[in-house]
Scaffold this active site. Structure first.
Site, short mmCIF file in Angstrom:
data_model
loop_
_atom_site.label_atom_id
_atom_site.label_comp_id
_atom_site.label_asym_id
_atom_site.label_seq_id
_atom_site.Cartn_x
_atom_site.Cartn_y
_atom_site.Cartn_z
N CYS A 127 0.74 -1.31 -0.11
CA CYS A 127 -0.06 -0.04 0.11
C CYS A 127 0.79 0.98 -0.18
O CYS A 127 1.87 1.47 0.45
CB CYS A 127 -0.91 -0.11 1.02
N GLU A 128 0.39 2.23 -0.67
CA GLU A 128 1.17 3.36 -0.88
C GLU A 128 1.21 4.48 0.48
O GLU A 128 1.90 5.33 0.25
CB GLU A 128 0.96 4.21 -2.27
N HIS A 129 0.21 3.99 1.16
CA HIS A 129 -0.11 4.99 2.42
C HIS A 129 1.08 4.54 3.48
O HIS A 129 1.50 5.25 4.27
CB HIS A 129 -1.34 4.93 3.01
N HIS A 130 1.29 3.23 3.67
CA HIS A 130 2.21 2.70 4.83
C HIS A 130 3.38 1.91 4.25
O HIS A 130 4.01 1.53 4.87
CB HIS A 130 1.29 1.85 5.62
N GLN A 189 -5.58 -0.22 -3.74
CA GLN A 189 -6.20 -1.45 -4.65
C GLN A 189 -7.13 -1.01 -5.60
O GLN A 189 -7.34 -1.61 -6.60
CB GLN A 189 -7.14 -2.17 -3.48
N HIS A 245 -5.32 -5.98 3.94
CA HIS A 245 -4.37 -4.88 4.22
C HIS A 245 -3.77 -5.02 5.31
O HIS A 245 -4.45 -4.60 6.50
CB HIS A 245 -5.12 -3.57 3.80
N CYS A 278 -1.65 -2.97 6.82
CA CYS A 278 -1.41 -1.78 7.64
C CYS A 278 -2.69 -1.44 8.55
O CYS A 278 -2.75 -1.05 9.59
CB CYS A 278 -1.51 -0.53 6.77
ZN LIG Z 1 -2.06 1.23 4.06
#
Ligand SMILES: [Zn+2]
Length: 238
Positions: A122-125, A163, A191, A193
């Site tokens: 995931c690009e956030h975490h 996603q 996910h 995260c």
């Molecule tokens: Zn994430």
């Protein structure tokens, strides 16, 4: 009209060589074009492993670890190698991936490949999300070797992703390569995260879908696909 019933072999038949080669070169031209590569983010420069090693040492120090202790000595190198592999989707050569495995056919049946495992970040975490992809298309004169579809999924999974975007990129790529009557992609993902950080554990499974062409326009086509992957044709997926 060139007819290819199977998915194996090189797709060539006696007496059809000229027309087939013409079509093949059109495909190769498309897969090599700068616009195509940019649209699908396939032309990023090589991973700078030295910088990842230095950054990993920084993180280890920042969290209070000792990068010189035995267990961590080679960790920066391992992390750099891991990112090189896990983010290789940006550097995939689509021409090498497709490798002449697009064939002309004279039927328009639905092709479905389900339960394709994927592993993404995931690009956030920058933590993993993993799951299964279900991919279908209705041919409009071209089919692709079945083994290529999991590799296309991999190409878009091995990136920093969300996603929803990954779902749409898989669908748009198949749409661009095969110009089919329709494409459907459904992804189920969990996910890390969300799971590892202990928030909303029961909501951590996520389903996303992209429906193009006949799958968007014709409820029966969509229902046939959803039945095959064991779903009701519910609207919240669209
Ligand atoms: Zn994430």
């Amino acid at each position: 009209m060139y007819v290819k019933k199977g998915y194996n072999g090189n797709g060539r038949e006696e007496g059809h060589g000229e027309a087939y080669d013409y079509k093949e070169s059109l495909m190769d031209t498309k897969l090599k074009s700068p616009d195509f590569l940019e649209l699908f983010e396939l032309n990023l420069p090589a991973v700078d492993t030295d910088r990842i090693e230095k950054a990993t040492t920084e993180i280890l120090e920042a969290v209070g670890e000792d990068p010189q202790r035995e267990g961590l000595l080679k960790t920066p190198q391992r992390v750099a190698r891991a990112y090189d592999e896990l983010l290789s989707g940006y550097r995939t050569d689509p021409q090498a991936l497709i490798n002449d495995a697009v064939f002309n056919v004279d039927y328009d049946d639905m092709v479905i490949v389900r339960d394709i495992e994927f592993y993404s970040l995931c690009e956030h975490h920058m933590l993993p999300f993993i799951g299964h992809a279900h991919v279908a298309y209705v041919s409009n004169g071209k089919v692709i070797g079945l083994s290529k579809i999991p590799r296309i999924v991999d190409m878009f999974a091995r990136r920093l992703q969300v996603q929803e975007r990954m779902t749409h990129q898989i669908a748009e790529f198949l749409n661009a390569v095969l110009e089919p009557k329709g494409v459907a992609v459904v992804l189920d993902g969990v996910h890390m995260c969300s799971m590892m950080r202990g928030v909303k554990k029961n909501e951590s499974k996520m389903t996303t879908s992209a429906m193009l062409g006949s799958f968007r326009e014709d409820p029966r086509t969509r229902a046939e696909f959803m039945n095959h992957i064991g779903r009701s044709n519910s609207n919240h997926l669209l």
